[in-house]
Design an enzyme around this catalytic site. Structure first.
Site, PDB file in Angstrom:
ATOM      1  N   SER A  20     -10.157  -0.458   6.717  1.00 15.50           N
ATOM      2  CA  SER A  20      -9.523  -0.230   5.408  1.00 15.50           C
ATOM      3  C   SER A  20      -8.806  -1.434   4.806  1.00 15.50           C
ATOM      4  O   SER A  20      -8.418  -1.385   3.651  1.00 15.50           O
ATOM      5  CB  SER A  20      -8.538   0.945   5.498  1.00 15.50           C
ATOM      6  OG  SER A  20      -9.229   2.161   5.406  1.00 15.50           O
TER       7      SER A  20
ATOM      8  N   LYS B  49       0.846  -1.199   0.000  1.00 19.54           N
ATOM      9  CA  LYS B  49       0.000   0.000   0.000  1.00 19.54           C
ATOM     10  C   LYS B  49       0.880   1.246   0.000  1.00 19.54           C
ATOM     11  O   LYS B  49       1.900   1.288   0.704  1.00 19.54           O
ATOM     12  CB  LYS B  49      -0.917  -0.019   1.238  1.00 19.54           C
ATOM     13  CG  LYS B  49      -2.015   1.056   1.231  1.00 19.54           C
ATOM     14  CD  LYS B  49      -2.956   0.905   2.441  1.00 19.54           C
ATOM     15  CE  LYS B  49      -4.065   1.942   2.447  1.00 19.54           C
ATOM     16  NZ  LYS B  49      -4.991   1.760   3.592  1.00 19.54           N
TER      17      LYS B  49
ATOM     18  N   SER C 250      -9.864   1.855   2.498  1.00 17.40           N
ATOM     19  CA  SER C 250      -8.943   2.567   1.636  1.00 17.40           C
ATOM     20  C   SER C 250      -7.886   1.687   0.964  1.00 17.40           C
ATOM     21  O   SER C 250      -7.254   2.134   0.008  1.00 17.40           O
ATOM     22  CB  SER C 250      -8.213   3.638   2.456  1.00 17.40           C
ATOM     23  OG  SER C 250      -7.407   3.047   3.448  1.00 17.40           O
TER      24      SER C 250
END
Lengths: 481, 483
Positions: free
Chosen positions: A173, A74, A149
Site C-alpha cells: 500500500s 495518511k 491504499s
C-alpha cells in the site's frame, strides 16, 4: 524543491516555514479538487506550527532535520483532536485523543502536516477507489488511479502538494501507489517503525513508511520515524536507522538477485506487463554496470504469497475491525437491541470491500476451516521466510517490478476483486516475511506512465534498499536528461 | 462456621465436577496498559486508549501480571511453558475490542494439581492469563441485555489481568468442590497473587457438572454453570444441576451440552446458549504481542522465593500448637499463624493463644500487635493476672495502638489484687460485719446468695473492682467452710 532543500532554507532563515507552508497550501487549494489527495486540509494548524518553527529559527533555537517541510499524513494515522477517518463512514467524525508515534516523531523533527490523505477504506484496496469519500486521481493522468491504499499520500507527493508523505503498507500500500505515481515509497522492516496510533488493518503485516519525490528525502523521513517504541511490543529493540548515511555508497560488489518468479523469468507469475518487465531488466543492467554482481534467483514460494496474503490479512482484519460496533465511538445506527444496533451500524458504516474482507477472514478462521485456510497460510509464510533466508545467504538484495502494470483507469477493476488483488503480487512477499522493500521510479511504460522497480532486502537491512534505490534513481534521472 | 447442609444425590449416581476459576491478579496496573487496577472507583475513570480499544492503540503486557501467573502456576505444581496470547473473537458491548486477549493452545501453566486439606488430589489442566471485560448493568425488565431499556457500561474492569484456573473433572463431591475453591483461595492469598474476594468479583467460579451411574468411568455430557457468586451457591448449584441431569436420565432422556445460569432467587439453573448456536470464537495468535518465554532462571527464582504454602503452614501450626483443623485454616487464611507460632515459642500457652486469635483477632489490620506483646498478654491471662474479658480488652488496645500489655493493664486499672491481700481484706470485713457473716455461713440458699453478693460488693468496693470475682467467690466459700 526537495524536502532537504526546504529544511536547509528554513534552518538558515533563507525562507520562512510559513511561506513554504502557504505556498504548498495554495497548490492544494488550486489543484486538489481534481486530484482529491486530501480528506482534510488542516491549514490553520499547519500555519501555526510553521510559525512556531520560524520563531525557533529566529531565536537561534535548534530545529529538527525536517524543519518546515510540508508533510501529508495518511488518514489512518491517529492525530490528536483531528479527524482520523480511515476513509470510512464508520469513523467519519472520529477524533482520536492521542497522536500516533509516527505523527509525534515527524512533528518533533519539524515536519508540518498539511492534512490527512485519502485511502482505500481501512487501507483495503489497491486503487484508492474504495474510499467512502470518493477516489483519488493520479496526478500524471487524472483518468488513472493513483494506486492504493496510500493513494492520497502518493498523489500528494506526485502533485507537488507536499515533498514528503507517510503511508502504511500491508500488502504493498505504499510501494504500489508510489510506483503508479512516479514517487519513491518504502516499506520498512516489520517492527522498524512503531505502529502505535496506526489504525490496524492486518497487525502482523502493517508497517508505516515514507513516500517522497526522491530517495534522499524518503531516507530522511525513514531516519526520523524508525526506531524502538515501548508502546509497540512488536517494534525492534535497539533498531537505529541510518539510511541517509548509505545513500552514496554505490553498489560496487553488491550481490543482486533478480527474483525470477516476479520478473518474468522461469516459473514467473502471469500478468506482468511487458513494458514493466523491460524496465526491471534495464534496472538490473544499471546495477550490473555500477559494479553489482547480478544474477537470476528463484524463490518458488513467492507465487503462493498472494493466496496466503488474502487469507492472513482478512483474518486479522476481521478481528481488528470488530471493535467498530457502534457502542463507544464512531458511527452508530440505532436499533431496538444492542446486537441489532451493532449489525445496523456495521451494515451502514462499512463499504463493500471492507465487508468482503471481514467475511473472507471470518470464514478463514472458523472452526472446521481454520486448518485448511489460516493454518495453511501460516505454513506458506514460514516456507517463504525459509526460502528467502536461503536466498539471502548468497544475495544482499533482490530486484523485482513493484506492480504488474502501470496505473490503470478508474473504474476498470472495481467489479472484479481478483484482478484488483493481483496488483499486489510483487509487493506481498515482503509483508508476509516482514522484510524491507522500496519502490523507486524507473522510466516510463508504453503509456508514458511511471514504472516502479522494487528492491527487497532481508530484515533490518532497510539501509540497503535506500542504497540501491539511490543508484537506480540516479541512472533514471540521467537517462531522462 | 458450619457448612450448609450437604444436598444428597440419589443412590446409584456419581457426580463429576470440573471447576473454572477466574482470579483477578493483584497488580498495580492493568494487563496491557498503565491504568490503575482497582475495584470500586468511579465508573470509567481508570481507562485509556488501550483498555478502551480505541483505533490504533496497542497492548504492552504487564510483566508483573505474567510473574504472578507463573507464581500461581508453580504453587499449583504446574509446568510453566513458553506461551502465546490469542484472540477470542465475539461481540459484546462491554468488551472494548470485541475480542478478548487470552491464551488458547499455548497457556502459561499446564498440568498441575491442587491437594485438598483431606489429601484428595484434583488435577489442574491449565492456568492461563487473560484480560477481564468491562462491567454491564442492563436496566429494565429481566436485567438481561436483549430486554434492557438501556445499559450502562463501566470499562474500569476492562483489561484487568486475570488467571483462569481450569481443573480436571476430578471432583466427586460438593464438599470437594467447596474445599477446592477454599484451598485455591488460601494459596492465592498466601502467594500474593490475588486478594481472591468473591464478593468483589476478584474470584469467580464456573462449574462443569455431569453425572454418571455409580462405578462407571465414562465422562457424560456436561453443563457449564455460570453466575455462581458464593461458596454456598456453588454447592447448591451443583446439587440442583446434578439432580436435574439424573432426573433426565431416569426419565429415559439425557442432558444437552450447554451453558446454564444459576439463579440465586429461584435456586435453579436455566439454559443459556446451547451447543448449536454456540459462538465460534475464531481463536488465533494475537499479532500485537510476542510469545512469553520464561527463562529457566526466572522459574528457578520463583521457586526459590515461593512462600510457604497453606498446607505446610497449617501443618506447622498444628505441630507447634496442637491447633484443630478449623483454627489452623482460619489463622493461615488470616496470615496470623506466624504470630501464633512466635507467641507460643515465647512461652505462651498454645490453647489460649489460638483461642484469643481465632475469636478476637478477626480484624483487617493487626500490624500494631507483635508476638512478644501477645505472649506477655496470654501469660498474664494464664497466670490469672487478667480475666478473659480483661485480656480481650487489652488485646484490642494492643491492636489499636501497639506497645506492651502492661501499659494498658495499668491504664485500665486491671492490676489484680493477690490472694493474700484479699484474705486479709476478707478477715477485716468478717470482723466488721459479724451478723452478715453468720447469715452467709448458716443461711439458706437465698440468704447465702444475698450475703455472698454483700461481701463481694464490699471487696470490689475496697479494691475498686480489681479483684477477680472468681477468686473472691472461692475465698468466701473456703472461709465459710472453716467457719
Amino acid at each position: 524543491m526537495t524536502a532537504a532543500d526546504i529544511a536547509a532554507a528554513v534552518r538558515s532563515g533563507e525562507r520562512s516555514a510559513l511561506e513554504v507552508v502557504n505556498e504548498h497550501l495554495g497548490m492544494i487549494e488550486a489543484q486538489d479538487l481534481k486530484v482529491h489527495a486530501f480528506n482534510l486540509v488542516n491549514a490553520e494548524n499547519a500555519r501555526a506550527e510553521a510559525a512556531q518553527i520560524d520563531a525557533r529559527v529566529a531565536a537561534g533555537e535548534p530545529v529538527g532535520p525536517l524543519a518546515g517541510v510540508p508533510l501529508a499524513t495518511k488518514d489512518n494515522l491517529c492525530t490528536k483532536d483531528l479527524p482520523t477517518t480511515c476513509s470510512s463512514k464508520m469513523l467519519e467524525n472520529y477524533h482520536p485523543p492521542y497522536d500516533a508515534t509516527v505523527v509525534s516523531l515527524l512533528r518533533a523533527a519539524g515536519a508540518v502536516s498539511l492534512g490527512k490523505t485519502n485511502l482505500d477504506e481501512f487501507a483495503m484496496g489497491s486503487s484508492t477507489e474504495h474510499s467512502a469519500f470518493g477516489p483519488t486521481r493520479n496526478p500524471h493522468d487524472l483518468s488513472r488511479v493513483p494506486g492504493g491504499s496510500s493513494g492520497g499520500s502518493a498523489a500528494s507527493v506526485a502533485a507537488g502538494f507536499t515533498p514528503i508523505a507517510v503511508g502504511s503498507d500491508t500488502g504493498g500500500s505504499i510501494r504500489q501507489p508510489a510506483a503508479f505515481c512516479g514517487v519513491v515509497g518504502m516499506k520498512p522492516t516489520y517492527g522498524a517503525v512503531s505502529r502505535y496510533g496506526l489504525i490496524a488493518f492486518a497487525s502482523s503485516l502493517d508497517q508505516v513508511g515514507p513516500l517522497a519525490s526522491n530517495v534522499a528525502d524518503a531516507a530522511a523521513v525513514f531516519d526520523v520515524i524508525a526506531g524502538h517504541d515501548r508502546r509497540d511490543t512488536t517494534s525492534i529493540q535497539g533498531f537505529i536507522p541510518a539510511a541517509q548515511a548509505a545513500l552514496n555508497l554505490g553498489v560496487d560488489g553488491l550481490r543482486v538477485g533478480v527474483l525470477q518468479e516476479l520478473s518474468g523469468g522461469g516459473g514467473s507469475v502471469p500478468g506482468l506487463a511487458v513494458d514493466v518487465l523491460a524496465r526491471t531488466r534495464e534496472a538490473a543492467e544499471v546495477l550490473a554496470a555500477a559494479g553489482a554482481r547480478v544474477e537470476e534467483v528463484s524463490v518458488p514460494s513467492c507465487t503462493l504469497g498472494l493466496s496466503a496474503y488474502y487469507i492472513v490479512a482478512p483474518a486479522e482484519a476481521s478481528s481488528n475491525l470488530a471493535r467498530y460496533d457502534g457502542v463507544r465511538y464512531g458511527a452508530r445506527v440505532d436499533a431496538p437491541t444492542a446486537s441489532e444496533m451493532t449489525t445496523a451500524t456495521r451494515t451502514a458504516g462499512f463499504g463493500a470491500e471492507v465487508k468482503r474482507r471481514i467475511m473472507l477472514g471470518t470464514y478463514a478462521l472458523s472452526a472446521g476451516y481454520y486448518e485448511a485456510f489460516y493454518g495453511k497460510a501460516l505454513k506458506v509464510r514460514t516456507m517463504m521466510l525459509n526460502d528467502f533466508a536461503r536466498v539471502y545467504k548468497d544475495f544482499d538484495v533482490l530486484l523485482t517490478p513493484t506492480a504488474p502494470t502501470t496505473a490503470f483507469e478508474l473504474g476498470t477493476r472495481m467489479t472484479d476483486p481478483l484482478t484488483m488483488y493481483v496488483n499486489d503480487v510483487c509487493t506481498i512477499p515482503s509483508n508476509l516475511t516482514g522484510h524491507p522493500a522500496i519502490s523507486v521510479p524507473f522510466g516510463l511504460g508504453d503509456d508514458n506512465l511511471p514504472v516502479g522497480v522494487q528492491v527487497l532486502a532481508p530484515a533490518t537491512h532497510d539501509t540497503q534498499t535506500f542504497r540501491v534505490a539511490a543508484v537506480l534513481e540516479a541512472a533514471a534521472q540521467e537517462a531522462r536528461l | 462456621m458450619s457448612p450448609p447442609t450437604e444436598p444428597k444425590l440419589p443412590a446409584g449416581w456419581d457426580l463429576v465436577v470440573g471447576l473454572e476459576v477466574h482470579v483477578e491478579l493483584d497488580t498495580a496496573t492493568k494487563l496491557f496498559c498503565g491504568c490503575i487496577n482497582r475495584f470500586g472507583a468511579e465508573p470509567n475513570t481508570n481507562v485509556c486508549p488501550t483498555c478502551l480499544g480505541l483505533p490504533g492503540s496497542l497492548p504492552v503486557i504487564n510483566e508483573r501480571a505474567v510473574e504472578l501467573a507463573m507464581i500461581l502456576g508453580r504453587a499449583l505444581g504446574c509446568q510453566v511453558n513458553r506461551s502465546v496470547m490469542a484472540r477470542k473473537n465475539y461481540f459484546y458491548p462491554d468488551m472494548p475490542k470485541d475480542f478478548q486477549t487470552t491464551q488458547y493452545d499455548q497457556p502459561t501453566n499446564s498440568d498441575g494439581q491442587l491437594v485438598l486439606p483431606d489429601g484428595f488430589v484434583v488435577g489442574i489442566e491449565r492456568a492461563h492469563i487473560e484480560e477481564d471485560t468491562g462491567k454491564s448493568v442492563h436496566v429494565g425488565r429481566s436485567g438481561r441485555i436483549n430486554q434492557a431499556v438501556y445499559s450502562l457500561i463501566d470499562y474500569n474492569r476492562a483489561g484487568v489481568p486475570l488467571v483462569e484456573i481450569v481443573s480436571k473433572p476430578d471432583i466427586r463431591t460438593i464438599d470437594q468442590a467447596r474445599n477446592f475453591v477454599d484451598e485455591l483461595r488460601a494459596i492465592l492469598v498466601v502467594t500474593g497473587v490475588s486478594d481472591a474476594r468473591m464478593e468483589e468479583g476478584s474470584l469467580r467460579i464456573d462449574a462443569n457438572v455431569s453425572v454418571r451411574p455409580e462405578g462407571l468411568a465414562e465422562l457424560r455430557t456436561r453443563c457449564e454453570i455460570k453466575n455462581i457468586n458464593s461458596l454456598r451457591s456453588l454447592g447448591r448449584a451443583i446439587a440442583y444441576e446434578a439432580n436435574r441431569q439424573i432426573d433426565l436420565y431416569e426419565d429415559g432422556s439425557a442432558p444437552q451440552q450447554q451453558t446454564r445460569h444459576w439463579d440465586e432467587n429461584t435456586s435453579r439453573t436455566t439454559p443459556g446458549r446451547s451447543k448449536e448456536d454456540a459462538d465460534d470464537y475464531r481463536y488465533f495468535q494475537e499479532p500485537d504481542l510476542v510469545p512469553l518465554v520464561p527463562s529457566p532462571a526466572t522459574i528457578a527464582a520463583i521457586d526459590e522465593t515461593m512462600p510457604q504454602l497453606p498446607v505446610a503452614r497449617r501443618a506447622a501450626l498444628v505441630a507447634a500448637t496442637g491447633a484443630d483443623s478449623v483454627a489452623a485454616r482460619i489463622l493461615v487464611e488470616r496470615a496470623q499463624d506466624a504470630l501464633a507460632l512466635e507467641a507460643v515459642a515465647a512461652g505462651a500457652e498454645p490453647n489460649k493463644v489460638l483461642k484469643r486469635l481465632v475469636n478476637d483477632l478477626a480484624v483487617d489490620d493487626w500490624s500494631n500487635l507483635d508476638a512478644t506483646a501477645l505472649a506477655e498478654l496470654i501469660k498474664m491471662e494464664s497466670a490469672g493476672a487478667l480475666s478473659a474479658s480483661q485480656a480481650k480488652q487489652v488485646l484490642a488496645d494492643l491492636v489499636e495502638s501497639g506497645g506492651t500489655p502492661q501499659t494498658y493493664v495499668k491504664r485500665r486499672g486491671f492490676e489484680v489484687v493477690d490472694t493474700s491481700e484479699l484474705k486479709s481484706l476478707l478477715e477485716q470485713l468478717v470482723g466488721d460485719n459479724p451478723s452478715e457473716w453468720k447469715r452467709f455461713c448458716a443461711g439458706d440458699q437465698v440468704e447465702r446468695k444475698k450475703m455472698q453478693g454483700f461481701f463481694t460488693g464490699q471487696i470490689m468496693k475496697a479494691t475498686r473492682g480489681k479483684a477477680d470475682g472468681k477468686m473472691v467467690a472461692e475465698l468466701l466459700n473456703n472461709a465459710a467452710l472453716v467457719g
